[in-house]
Design an enzyme around this catalytic site. Structure first.
Site, short mmCIF file in Angstrom:
data_model
loop_
_atom_site.label_atom_id
_atom_site.label_comp_id
_atom_site.label_asym_id
_atom_site.label_seq_id
_atom_site.Cartn_x
_atom_site.Cartn_y
_atom_site.Cartn_z
N TYR A 288 -56.84 100.17 -0.83
CA TYR A 288 -55.83 99.36 -1.51
C TYR A 288 -56.39 98.57 -2.69
O TYR A 288 -55.80 98.59 -3.77
CB TYR A 288 -55.15 98.43 -0.50
CG TYR A 288 -53.99 99.08 0.26
CD1 TYR A 288 -53.93 100.46 0.43
CD2 TYR A 288 -52.97 98.32 0.80
CE1 TYR A 288 -52.90 101.05 1.12
CE2 TYR A 288 -51.92 98.91 1.50
CZ TYR A 288 -51.89 100.27 1.65
OH TYR A 288 -50.86 100.86 2.33
N GLU A 295 -54.43 100.90 -10.93
CA GLU A 295 -53.10 100.66 -11.49
C GLU A 295 -53.18 99.61 -12.59
O GLU A 295 -52.49 99.73 -13.62
CB GLU A 295 -52.15 100.22 -10.39
CG GLU A 295 -51.82 101.31 -9.38
CD GLU A 295 -50.95 100.80 -8.24
OE1 GLU A 295 -50.26 99.80 -8.43
OE2 GLU A 295 -50.99 101.42 -7.15
#
Length: 370
Positions: A288, A295
């Site tokens: 994560y 991102e």
């Protein structure tokens, strides 16, 4: 080899159940709760010495499995369970016959004063679920499954195959072309990735139609966040297609799903795979943060492109008398993604991990019944 079950002591209040598992120095404890049952396994020192112990309990009535927890102590494991509807249960398990290893915890036992316990009518298929399935299999040659369960099995299998295809293609290309294949990732698997990412919007519909539990908002924001990156930040900007960061974000997203969907399949089939459960609630710890960083890099790389092309930007004057600065929006998005976004996602997954895999060793908690 016969399954070894530890001694389990139970007590209740009108709202809660307490289970005390008599295991010392327990390791690898797993408690998998459903609305009607709990499946427990752990290694520790019990009635048969140091061994692997496990048990399954089918409850008398429904429980709130979302808020069920357990705590591992030095000399026991305590399971805290809320009843879905406050009521005094005449027994813990669905069937009148209780397992020999299930005992009453007299130290915590409470009874309903001046109220006669009356058992509600029950469905024999629930009380003797395994026996009923065996009988059905002998009579029909197969076990009838609910339509929604069959659909969810096909959905999870299809999504697993989709992500496996993406990873396999990327792996074959990397094996053949080496690092040169990294810049060609989007050209080879971009269309397939867009297809399976759009299919994930079905997970927003599942809780709306009662196929899964929980709120549709959680999958909506998760899927929309990925699709914002995939379609708006990568697909609509051709200069991003050959960036190495696309390769890495595709790998990270895919690895998460290659664990998640088989885990869901195992739950639908009623099979508890210890390694798969551990991976489902552990692999997010490295992946994560890496995904959020990738991102963020994609958004950051898009800012000069948006400034140049004015894509999505609305300037004055216009008929709606409205202005929108996409560059400012991306900067705010980046700020929210890095600070509160990371904290919310990680804390949510940490709570799920504690619920499924245990909170580790903690101080002894004193439980008080009403």
């Amino acid at each position: 080899m016969a399954q070894l079950s530890p001694l389990v002591y139970w007590s209740q209040t009108k709202q809660t159940l307490q289970l005390k598992v008599d295991l010392k120095d327990a390791k690898g404890a797993i408690a998998d709760f459903s609305p009607v049952s709990v499946a427990f396994s752990a290694n520790g020192h019990g009635a048969r010495g140091v061994n692997a112990y496990k048990f399954d309990l089918h409850f008398y009535a429904l429980i709130d499995d979302e808020n069920a927890t357990f705590v591992v102590n030095d000399n026991k494991i305590e399971l805290q369970i809320k009843k879905l509807e406050p009521a005094w249960w005449p027994r813990l398990v669905a069937t009148p016959q209780k397992p020999h290893w299930l005992k009453i915890d007299f130290d915590r036992w409470r009874t309903e004063d001046d109220v006669e316990l009356e058992e509600a009518p029950r469905d024999v298929r629930q009380d003797y679920e395994k026996e009923y399935k065996d009988l059905q299999r002998r009579e029909l040659g197969y076990v009838k499954e609910k339509t929604k369960k069959v659909y969810l099995m096909f959905y999870n299998l299809a999504m697993f195959v989709g992500y496996l295809y993406v990873v396999s293609v990327m792996g074959v290309l990397y094996y053949r072309d080496g690092s040169d294949s990294i810049t060609k990732t989007y050209a080879h698997v971009g269309n397939a990735f867009k297809f399976i990412q759009l299919l994930q919007y079905l997970e927003v519909m599942h809780p709306l139609f009662g196929y899964t539990k929980g709120s549709p908002l959680v999958p909506f924001f998760q899927v929309s966040g990925r699709n914002f990156i995939l379609f708006l930040m990568i697909e609509l900007e051709p200069r991003m297609h050959a960036k190495p960061v696309v390769f890495y974000v595709f790998i990270i997203w895919s690895l998460v799903e290659l664990i998640r969907y088989p885990f869901y399949l195992s739950q639908l089939l009623g099979r508890e795979v210890g390694l798969l459960t551990w991976l489902r609630y552990t692999i997010w710890i490295p992946l994560y943060p890496m995904g959020i960083v990738c991102e963020g890099i994609i958004v950051l790389r898009n800012i000069p492109y948006i400034e140049e092309t004015k894509r999505f930007t609305v300037e004055m004057p216009n008929k709606l008398n409205f202005t929108f600065d996409m560059v400012l929006f991306l900067k705010l998005y980046l700020l929210l993604l890095i600070l509160p976004g990371t904290y919310l996602v990680m804390s949510h997954m940490s709570k799920l991990r504690a619920k499924k895999l245990g909170r580790g060793r903690g101080k002894r908690r004193q439980l008080h019944a009403d």
